[in-house]
Design a protein around this motif. Sequence first.
Motif, PDB file in Angstrom:
ATOM      1  N   ASN A   1       0.320   9.056  47.303  1.00 34.23           N
ATOM      2  CA  ASN A   1      -0.327   8.061  46.423  1.00 34.23           C
ATOM      3  C   ASN A   1      -0.603   8.784  45.199  1.00 34.23           C
ATOM      4  O   ASN A   1      -1.111   7.881  43.986  1.00 34.23           O
ATOM      5  CB  ASN A   1      -1.473   7.209  46.959  1.00 34.23           C
ATOM      6  N   ILE A   2      -0.608   9.995  44.955  1.00 36.29           N
ATOM      7  CA  ILE A   2      -1.060  10.759  43.761  1.00 36.29           C
ATOM      8  C   ILE A   2       0.244  10.835  42.932  1.00 36.29           C
ATOM      9  O   ILE A   2       1.078  11.694  43.297  1.00 36.29           O
ATOM     10  CB  ILE A   2      -2.054  11.639  43.928  1.00 36.29           C
ATOM     11  N   ASN A   3       0.170  10.437  41.600  1.00 42.47           N
ATOM     12  CA  ASN A   3       1.376  10.381  40.914  1.00 42.47           C
ATOM     13  C   ASN A   3       1.070  11.228  39.538  1.00 42.47           C
ATOM     14  O   ASN A   3       0.039  11.047  39.043  1.00 42.47           O
ATOM     15  CB  ASN A   3       1.784   9.318  40.489  1.00 42.47           C
ATOM     16  N   PRO A   4       1.951  12.162  39.230  1.00 41.18           N
ATOM     17  CA  PRO A   4       1.902  12.802  37.889  1.00 41.18           C
ATOM     18  C   PRO A   4       1.825  11.871  36.739  1.00 41.18           C
ATOM     19  O   PRO A   4       2.442  10.849  36.691  1.00 41.18           O
ATOM     20  CB  PRO A   4       3.211  13.771  37.689  1.00 41.18           C
ATOM     21  N   ILE A   5       1.256  12.240  35.770  1.00 42.28           N
ATOM     22  CA  ILE A   5       1.078  11.438  34.440  1.00 42.28           C
ATOM     23  C   ILE A   5       1.438  12.555  33.313  1.00 42.28           C
ATOM     24  O   ILE A   5       1.021  13.760  33.429  1.00 42.28           O
ATOM     25  CB  ILE A   5      -0.155  10.642  34.262  1.00 42.28           C
ATOM     26  N   THR A   6       1.874  11.898  32.174  1.00 40.20           N
ATOM     27  CA  THR A   6       2.049  12.691  30.935  1.00 40.20           C
ATOM     28  C   THR A   6       0.685  12.946  30.347  1.00 40.20           C
ATOM     29  O   THR A   6      -0.054  12.112  30.643  1.00 40.20           O
ATOM     30  CB  THR A   6       3.041  12.017  30.005  1.00 40.20           C
ATOM     31  N   THR A   7       0.632  14.077  29.524  1.00 43.23           N
ATOM     32  CA  THR A   7      -0.640  14.112  28.539  1.00 43.23           C
ATOM     33  C   THR A   7      -0.861  12.800  27.841  1.00 43.23           C
ATOM     34  O   THR A   7      -2.015  12.346  27.648  1.00 43.23           O
ATOM     35  CB  THR A   7      -0.237  15.393  27.520  1.00 43.23           C
ATOM     36  N   SER A   8       0.081  12.083  27.124  1.00 45.57           N
ATOM     37  CA  SER A   8      -0.271  11.047  26.411  1.00 45.57           C
ATOM     38  C   SER A   8      -0.719   9.871  27.319  1.00 45.57           C
ATOM     39  O   SER A   8      -1.432   8.856  26.799  1.00 45.57           O
ATOM     40  CB  SER A   8       1.012  10.547  25.862  1.00 45.57           C
ATOM     41  N   GLU A   9      -0.312   9.761  28.569  1.00 44.17           N
ATOM     42  CA  GLU A   9      -0.972   8.872  29.542  1.00 44.17           C
ATOM     43  C   GLU A   9      -2.360   9.001  29.711  1.00 44.17           C
ATOM     44  O   GLU A   9      -3.074   8.104  30.337  1.00 44.17           O
ATOM     45  CB  GLU A   9      -0.190   8.588  30.634  1.00 44.17           C
ATOM     46  N   TYR A  10      -3.023  10.330  29.675  1.00 39.91           N
ATOM     47  CA  TYR A  10      -4.197  10.576  29.977  1.00 39.91           C
ATOM     48  C   TYR A  10      -5.211  10.417  28.573  1.00 39.91           C
ATOM     49  O   TYR A  10      -5.146  11.438  27.874  1.00 39.91           O
ATOM     50  CB  TYR A  10      -4.175  12.031  30.263  1.00 39.91           C
ATOM     51  N   ASN A  11      -5.533   9.224  28.413  1.00 38.32           N
ATOM     52  CA  ASN A  11      -6.187   8.859  26.898  1.00 38.32           C
ATOM     53  C   ASN A  11      -7.538   9.653  26.677  1.00 38.32           C
ATOM     54  O   ASN A  11      -8.447   8.813  27.349  1.00 38.32           O
ATOM     55  CB  ASN A  11      -6.216   7.306  26.759  1.00 38.32           C
TER      56      ASN A  11
ATOM     57  N   PRO B   1     -10.215  11.755  24.216  1.00 36.39           N
ATOM     58  CA  PRO B   1     -10.388  12.050  22.710  1.00 36.39           C
ATOM     59  C   PRO B   1      -9.940  13.516  22.455  1.00 36.39           C
ATOM     60  O   PRO B   1      -9.820  13.739  21.436  1.00 36.39           O
ATOM     61  CB  PRO B   1     -12.046  12.100  22.706  1.00 36.39           C
ATOM     62  N   ALA B   2     -10.191  14.452  23.488  1.00 37.15           N
ATOM     63  CA  ALA B   2      -9.691  15.937  22.916  1.00 37.15           C
ATOM     64  C   ALA B   2      -8.308  16.128  23.235  1.00 37.15           C
ATOM     65  O   ALA B   2      -7.820  15.516  24.167  1.00 37.15           O
ATOM     66  CB  ALA B   2     -10.631  16.971  23.994  1.00 37.15           C
ATOM     67  N   GLN B   3      -7.608  16.994  22.220  1.00 44.38           N
ATOM     68  CA  GLN B   3      -6.226  17.162  22.462  1.00 44.38           C
ATOM     69  C   GLN B   3      -6.168  17.993  23.557  1.00 44.38           C
ATOM     70  O   GLN B   3      -6.744  18.859  24.060  1.00 44.38           O
ATOM     71  CB  GLN B   3      -5.939  17.662  21.187  1.00 44.38           C
ATOM     72  N   ARG B   4      -5.083  17.619  24.269  1.00 44.09           N
ATOM     73  CA  ARG B   4      -4.631  18.292  25.538  1.00 44.09           C
ATOM     74  C   ARG B   4      -3.387  18.946  25.420  1.00 44.09           C
ATOM     75  O   ARG B   4      -2.343  18.371  24.890  1.00 44.09           O
ATOM     76  CB  ARG B   4      -4.589  17.283  26.947  1.00 44.09           C
ATOM     77  N   PRO B   5      -3.245  20.012  26.074  1.00 45.81           N
ATOM     78  CA  PRO B   5      -1.909  20.831  26.177  1.00 45.81           C
ATOM     79  C   PRO B   5      -0.832  19.838  26.888  1.00 45.81           C
ATOM     80  O   PRO B   5      -1.131  19.068  27.822  1.00 45.81           O
ATOM     81  CB  PRO B   5      -1.996  21.996  26.870  1.00 45.81           C
ATOM     82  N   THR B   6       0.614  20.132  26.424  1.00 43.93           N
ATOM     83  CA  THR B   6       1.509  19.215  27.053  1.00 43.93           C
ATOM     84  C   THR B   6       2.021  19.993  28.302  1.00 43.93           C
ATOM     85  O   THR B   6       2.399  18.959  29.291  1.00 43.93           O
ATOM     86  CB  THR B   6       2.777  19.416  25.908  1.00 43.93           C
ATOM     87  N   ALA B   7       1.762  20.809  28.716  1.00 44.26           N
ATOM     88  CA  ALA B   7       2.144  21.561  29.781  1.00 44.26           C
ATOM     89  C   ALA B   7       0.852  22.209  30.625  1.00 44.26           C
ATOM     90  O   ALA B   7       0.569  23.223  30.368  1.00 44.26           O
ATOM     91  CB  ALA B   7       3.254  22.406  29.758  1.00 44.26           C
ATOM     92  N   ALA B   8       0.118  21.507  31.257  1.00 47.16           N
ATOM     93  CA  ALA B   8      -1.079  22.256  31.676  1.00 47.16           C
ATOM     94  C   ALA B   8      -0.873  22.868  33.337  1.00 47.16           C
ATOM     95  O   ALA B   8      -1.352  22.095  34.109  1.00 47.16           O
ATOM     96  CB  ALA B   8      -2.147  20.929  31.681  1.00 47.16           C
ATOM     97  N   VAL B   9      -0.142  23.861  33.238  1.00 50.97           N
ATOM     98  CA  VAL B   9      -0.078  24.589  34.715  1.00 50.97           C
ATOM     99  C   VAL B   9      -1.141  25.674  34.683  1.00 50.97           C
ATOM    100  O   VAL B   9      -1.498  26.533  33.800  1.00 50.97           O
ATOM    101  CB  VAL B   9       1.225  25.342  34.537  1.00 50.97           C
TER     102      VAL B   9
END
Length: 85
Positions: free
Chosen positions: A29-39, A41-49
């Motif tokens: 039931n846990i689905n991946p989301i994109t950085t843009s979907e994780y709203n 305030p701080a800027q997040r890396p596009t590939a958080a491995v």
Amino acid sequence: GKTTWNEFAKYIIAEACKYDSSLRTKPENINPITTSEYNMPAQRPTAAVMDNTKLKELLGITFPAWQQQVSRVVAELMNQKESKQ
């Protein structure tokens, strides 16, 4: 080793389900989301491995597999939960 936040979360839930099958969610039931979907305030890396390769090279040490450590921590937490009930 390397993993994504999604794989990390799924593994934690899978380990917890070994101790408590009544958990409200399951790993599937846990689905991946994109950085843009994780709203946030701080800027997040596009590939958080999560990767400890550079730290291993810098310190010259080998870390245990992250899965072993997650399993150990989940076991400790679930055993604490059982002992309080």
